[in-house]
Write a protein that holds these residues in place. Structure first.
Motif, PDB file in Angstrom:
ATOM      1  N   ARG A  31      -9.193  35.289  65.356  1.00 47.35           N
ATOM      2  CA  ARG A  31      -9.284  34.788  63.947  1.00 47.35           C
ATOM      3  C   ARG A  31      -9.805  35.905  63.145  1.00 47.35           C
ATOM      4  NH1 ARG A  31      -9.201  29.083  62.363  1.00 47.35           N
ATOM      5  NH2 ARG A  31      -8.789  29.980  60.493  1.00 47.35           N
ATOM      6  N   SER A  32     -10.299  36.894  63.615  1.00 49.22           N
ATOM      7  CA  SER A  32     -11.171  37.955  62.803  1.00 49.22           C
ATOM      8  C   SER A  32     -10.073  38.731  61.886  1.00 49.22           C
ATOM      9  CB  SER A  32     -11.660  39.177  63.854  1.00 49.22           C
ATOM     10  OG  SER A  32     -10.468  39.729  64.562  1.00 49.22           O
ATOM     11  N   LYS A  33      -8.889  38.406  61.635  1.00 47.69           N
ATOM     12  CA  LYS A  33      -8.278  39.217  60.767  1.00 47.69           C
ATOM     13  C   LYS A  33      -7.670  38.221  59.706  1.00 47.69           C
ATOM     14  CE  LYS A  33      -7.082  43.302  63.079  1.00 47.69           C
ATOM     15  NZ  LYS A  33      -8.140  43.372  63.601  1.00 47.69           N
ATOM     16  N   ASP A  34      -7.963  36.830  59.712  1.00 48.93           N
ATOM     17  CA  ASP A  34      -7.508  35.995  58.957  1.00 48.93           C
ATOM     18  C   ASP A  34      -8.232  35.724  57.578  1.00 48.93           C
ATOM     19  OD1 ASP A  34      -9.165  33.814  59.623  1.00 48.93           O
ATOM     20  OD2 ASP A  34      -7.551  32.842  60.330  1.00 48.93           O
ATOM     21  N   GLN A  35      -7.803  35.213  56.595  1.00 46.03           N
ATOM     22  CA  GLN A  35      -8.414  35.130  55.410  1.00 46.03           C
ATOM     23  C   GLN A  35      -9.541  33.972  55.515  1.00 46.03           C
ATOM     24  OE1 GLN A  35      -5.790  34.114  52.422  1.00 46.03           O
ATOM     25  NE2 GLN A  35      -5.792  31.700  52.673  1.00 46.03           N
ATOM     26  N   SER A  36      -9.471  32.915  56.471  1.00 48.41           N
ATOM     27  CA  SER A  36     -10.537  32.041  56.610  1.00 48.41           C
ATOM     28  C   SER A  36     -11.675  32.690  57.121  1.00 48.41           C
ATOM     29  CB  SER A  36     -10.182  30.733  57.743  1.00 48.41           C
ATOM     30  OG  SER A  36      -9.097  30.286  56.964  1.00 48.41           O
ATOM     31  N   TYR A  37     -11.476  33.704  58.173  1.00 52.39           N
ATOM     32  CA  TYR A  37     -12.741  34.357  58.654  1.00 52.39           C
ATOM     33  C   TYR A  37     -13.156  35.243  57.842  1.00 52.39           C
ATOM     34  CZ  TYR A  37     -15.117  37.845  61.428  1.00 52.39           C
ATOM     35  OH  TYR A  37     -16.069  38.628  61.984  1.00 52.39           O
ATOM     36  N   ARG A  38     -12.676  36.007  56.886  1.00 57.74           N
ATOM     37  CA  ARG A  38     -13.101  36.853  56.001  1.00 57.74           C
ATOM     38  C   ARG A  38     -13.784  35.893  54.910  1.00 57.74           C
ATOM     39  NH1 ARG A  38      -8.134  39.205  56.521  1.00 57.74           N
ATOM     40  NH2 ARG A  38      -7.494  38.409  54.426  1.00 57.74           N
ATOM     41  N   ASP A 109      -9.326  31.552  48.946  1.00 51.53           N
ATOM     42  CA  ASP A 109      -8.566  32.741  49.941  1.00 51.53           C
ATOM     43  C   ASP A 109      -9.494  34.036  49.643  1.00 51.53           C
ATOM     44  OD1 ASP A 109      -7.726  34.581  47.667  1.00 51.53           O
ATOM     45  OD2 ASP A 109      -5.960  33.216  47.678  1.00 51.53           O
TER      46      ASP A 109
END
Length: 159
Positions: A31-38, A109
C-alpha cells in the motif's frame, strides 16, 4: 458508552476487537504508494507533532455514535460498505483516548493534505468544496467518526 462499528468479519458477542487493524492494513508494503497510505501518514505525522495526546488512527478502532453518520458512511465508495456487518461495541477501558473527527476528512485524497489540521481540531468541513466552516463537530453529527485508541468488546450484532 456503546458505539456503532462496521466490521468485515462475522464475530460473536463478547469478541474483543483489537485496535490497530486499519493501521496494519494501511501500512502493508503493497500500500506504500497509494493515496490512502499517504493520507494516513500525513495525519499521523501531524498528530505526533502537534497533538500526541490524541489516539493514533493507525492504532485505533473506528466507530460512530449515531445512525446518521453510519448511514452516510455506509453509502460511500459505491455502497461497498453495505457488505460490512454492523456491531454495537464498547471500549474495554473507560480511559481509552478518543477523538471525534470528520470522517469526510478521513476520506480525502492526498492532494488535500492542507485539511489535516481541521481533522485533528475536530472541525466540520464542507465537502466536496472542502471549506472549513470552523464549527466543532458533535459525536452525533452525520460527519462524525469516533476514533477509539484501545480495544473494544462486541456487545451485539445489529444486522
Amino acid at each position: 458508552m456503546a458505539f456503532l462499528h462496521l466490521g468485515t468479519m462475522s464475530v460473536e458477542v463478547g469478541t474483543i476487537l483489537l485496535a490497530g487493524n486499519f493501521g496494519r492494513i494501511i501500512q502493508h508494503p503493497m500500500r506504500s504508494k497509494d493515496q490512502s497510505y499517504r493520507r494516513e501518514i500525513a495525519l499521523e505525522a501531524y498528530r505526533l507533532e502537534k497533538m500526541p495526546y490524541k489516539p493514533s488512527r493507525l492504532a485505533s478502532i473506528f466507530a460512530f455514535e449515531g445512525e446518521a453518520a453510519l448511514a452516510r458512511y455506509r453509502n460511500i465508495g459505491s455502497g461497498t460498505n453495505n457488505f460490512s456487518i454492523l456491531y454495537e461495541i464498547e471500549p474495554i477501558s473507560s480511559s481509552a483516548p478518543m477523538h471525534v473527527g470528520c470522517w469526510l476528512l478521513g476520506q480525502l485524497d492526498a492532494g488535500r493534505l492542507d485539511l489535516v489540521p481541521q481533522y485533528w481540531a475536530g472541525l466540520r468541513v464542507d465537502l466536496p468544496q472542502a471549506l472549513d466552516v470552523s464549527e466543532p463537530l458533535k459525536a452525533s453529527d452525520g460527519e462524525a467518526e469516533i476514533v477509539i485508541g484501545g480495544n473494544c468488546r462486541v456487545v451485539r450484532r445489529l444486522d
